[in-house]
Design a protein around this motif. Structure first.
Motif, mmCIF file in Angstrom:
data_model
loop_
_atom_site.group_PDB
_atom_site.id
_atom_site.type_symbol
_atom_site.label_atom_id
_atom_site.label_comp_id
_atom_site.label_asym_id
_atom_site.label_seq_id
_atom_site.Cartn_x
_atom_site.Cartn_y
_atom_site.Cartn_z
ATOM 1 N N GLN A 101 -10.215 -1.440 5.255
ATOM 2 C CA GLN A 101 -10.232 -0.438 6.394
ATOM 3 C C GLN A 101 -8.897 -0.063 6.784
ATOM 4 O OE1 GLN A 101 -12.535 1.388 7.500
ATOM 5 N NE2 GLN A 101 -14.615 0.549 7.565
ATOM 6 N N ARG A 102 -7.796 -0.900 6.802
ATOM 7 C CA ARG A 102 -6.458 -0.537 7.372
ATOM 8 C C ARG A 102 -5.934 0.284 6.232
ATOM 9 N NH1 ARG A 102 -4.790 -6.734 9.831
ATOM 10 N NH2 ARG A 102 -6.031 -6.515 11.631
ATOM 11 N N ALA A 103 -6.085 0.104 5.092
ATOM 12 C CA ALA A 103 -5.351 0.674 3.954
ATOM 13 C C ALA A 103 -6.072 2.162 4.020
ATOM 14 C CB ALA A 103 -5.830 -0.011 2.699
ATOM 15 N N ARG A 104 -7.427 2.424 4.265
ATOM 16 C CA ARG A 104 -7.983 3.488 4.468
ATOM 17 C C ARG A 104 -7.304 4.380 5.797
ATOM 18 N NH1 ARG A 104 -13.303 5.835 6.937
ATOM 19 N NH2 ARG A 104 -13.512 7.721 5.681
ATOM 20 N N ALA A 105 -7.108 3.652 6.622
ATOM 21 C CA ALA A 105 -6.437 4.578 7.922
ATOM 22 C C ALA A 105 -5.148 5.004 7.559
ATOM 23 C CB ALA A 105 -6.571 3.518 9.305
ATOM 24 N N LEU A 106 -4.331 4.130 6.606
ATOM 25 C CA LEU A 106 -3.095 4.334 6.464
ATOM 26 C C LEU A 106 -3.054 5.650 5.556
ATOM 27 C CD1 LEU A 106 0.051 4.546 6.051
ATOM 28 C CD2 LEU A 106 -0.371 2.682 4.310
ATOM 29 N N ALA A 107 -4.142 5.578 4.353
ATOM 30 C CA ALA A 107 -4.345 6.830 3.573
ATOM 31 C C ALA A 107 -4.725 7.991 4.294
ATOM 32 C CB ALA A 107 -5.472 6.560 2.582
ATOM 33 N N ILE A 108 -5.536 8.045 5.279
ATOM 34 C CA ILE A 108 -6.054 9.379 6.122
ATOM 35 C C ILE A 108 -4.745 9.718 6.896
ATOM 36 C CG2 ILE A 108 -7.357 10.084 7.784
ATOM 37 C CD1 ILE A 108 -9.583 8.120 6.920
ATOM 38 N N ALA A 109 -3.876 8.836 7.275
ATOM 39 C CA ALA A 109 -2.775 9.311 8.375
ATOM 40 C C ALA A 109 -1.869 9.836 7.273
ATOM 41 C CB ALA A 109 -2.300 7.910 9.094
ATOM 42 N N ALA A 110 -1.699 9.554 6.164
ATOM 43 C CA ALA A 110 -0.694 9.963 5.251
ATOM 44 C C ALA A 110 -0.923 11.117 4.424
ATOM 45 C CB ALA A 110 -0.443 8.724 3.840
#
Length: 343
Positions: free
Chosen positions: A180-189
């Motif tokens: 979930q944290r990796a996904r949040a980063l991907a969405i922000a990026a």
């Protein structure tokens, strides 16, 4: 036929008619049976999916002590190594994509070396939660670079966040949280993010923590890099060179080999970057490396808007209306100016 014999010349046509009527009847009944079966199967699958989703939510929330019963209800062994992932479609207007995502889940699980079928839970119509069962295997069969190539080739349009390999029921939760944290980063990026964002790849877990307060991270990055944080191609090129230079232990020669430049070119760029920043990179090297890593991932989210570019955009988006001898101009910010022309 009431005991009466059928005329010989009518025998074959009558038989054909009987066969035709019976065939139509059987086809119609069979179709009705299939339709009833499909409806019941869909209802059963929906029920099973709902039950599975509830059990998974309970395990993730820590409200249930996983046991053999939980594994049986999920049809998934909890006491093993897991690789949790989230697969989704970035385009939210794509409609219901769950069938496609679930198909990709099985392909990815097999590619990464799953010991049995993966566990799939639908989060919404464009997102699926996945656990890949690895048994006693400590690492996936293939690396994340290979996984990116595989996903792009076999399932273009899907993106994925991976939480890393963990063990047991607690690892079931931990790997999911990391995904979930990796996904949040991907969405922000946004467009800066790769097709597969893996939590346990270098730098990902650190930047994933920093995006929890984007405003503070943005201010910190700009204070560390100063002029080097400008949002233009020249600054981006200098940031990339400095990042490789620092990773190469301040060696111009080693950095030049990695980015395919002459070492004098690297030396010049590093000097220009230091001038843009206002100081060299030896005094606070760790802060600079971290700020450059954040820029690499988040790009426009954290860098400083280029003033020259902003002025040009403002001029392009402005408007002007002439009323008699007075010209009124409007800018993109909503400001108004007036000028008069001598008659």
């Amino acid at each position: 036929m009431g005991g009466e014999a059928v005329e010989p010349e009518l025998g074959v046509p009558v038989l054909e008619r009987i066969i035709t009527v019976m065939s139509v009847y059987i086809d119609r009944v069979s179709q009705q049976v299939v339709e009833v079966y499909e409806r019941e199967r869909e209802r059963w699958l929906a029920h099973q999916s709902s039950v599975r989703a509830v059990r998974v939510q309970e395990i993730l929330a820590g409200n249930e002590r996983p046991d053999a019963g939980a594994s049986a209800a999920l049809n998934y062994v909890l006491h093993q190594n897991h690789l949790a992932a989230i697969i989704w479609v970035p385009d939210t207007g794509s409609g219901d994509m769950l069938a496609r995502i679930e198909s990709a889940t099985h392909d990815v699980a097999g590619f990464m070396g799953a010991m049995t079928d993966p566990l799939f839970v639908a989060a919404d119509r464009v997102t699926g939660w996945v656990w890949v069962p690895l048994g006693t295997r400590a690492a996936p069969r293939r690396g994340y670079g290979e996984l990116r190539d595989f996903l792009e080739a076999r399932h273009p349009g899907l993106v994925m966040a991976v939480g890393g390999v963990t063990n047991g029921p607690e690892g079931f939760r931990q790997s999911y949280t990391r995904a979930q944290r990796a996904r949040a980063l991907a969405i922000a990026a946004g467009k800066n993010a790769p097709v597969v964002t893996a939590y346990d790849e270098p730098g990902v877990s650190t930047v994933a923590l920093l995006i929890e307060d984007v405003a503070s991270t943005r201010a910190w990055v700009r204070s560390v890099l100063r002029g080097l944080a400008a949002d233009n191609e020249n600054a981006a090129r200098l940031r990339e060179t400095v990042q490789v230079y620092l990773a190469s232990n301040l060696s111009n020669v080693a950095a030049a080999k990695q980015i395919d430049l002459h070492y004098n070119s690297v030396k010049y760029r590093v000097k220009r970057a230091a001038e843009e920043r206002g100081e060299d990179f030896t005094g606070d090297r760790l802060a600079v490396e971290l700020a450059l890593l954040v820029c690499q991932w988040l790009g426009p989210v954290v860098v400083t808007p280029d003033q020259a570019k902003g002025r040009a955009d403002g001029q392009r988006s402005g408007w002007a209306v002439r009323v008699g001898s007075v010209t009124v101009r409007g800018g993109s910010s909503g400001s108004l100016t007036a000028s008069s022309r001598a008659m």
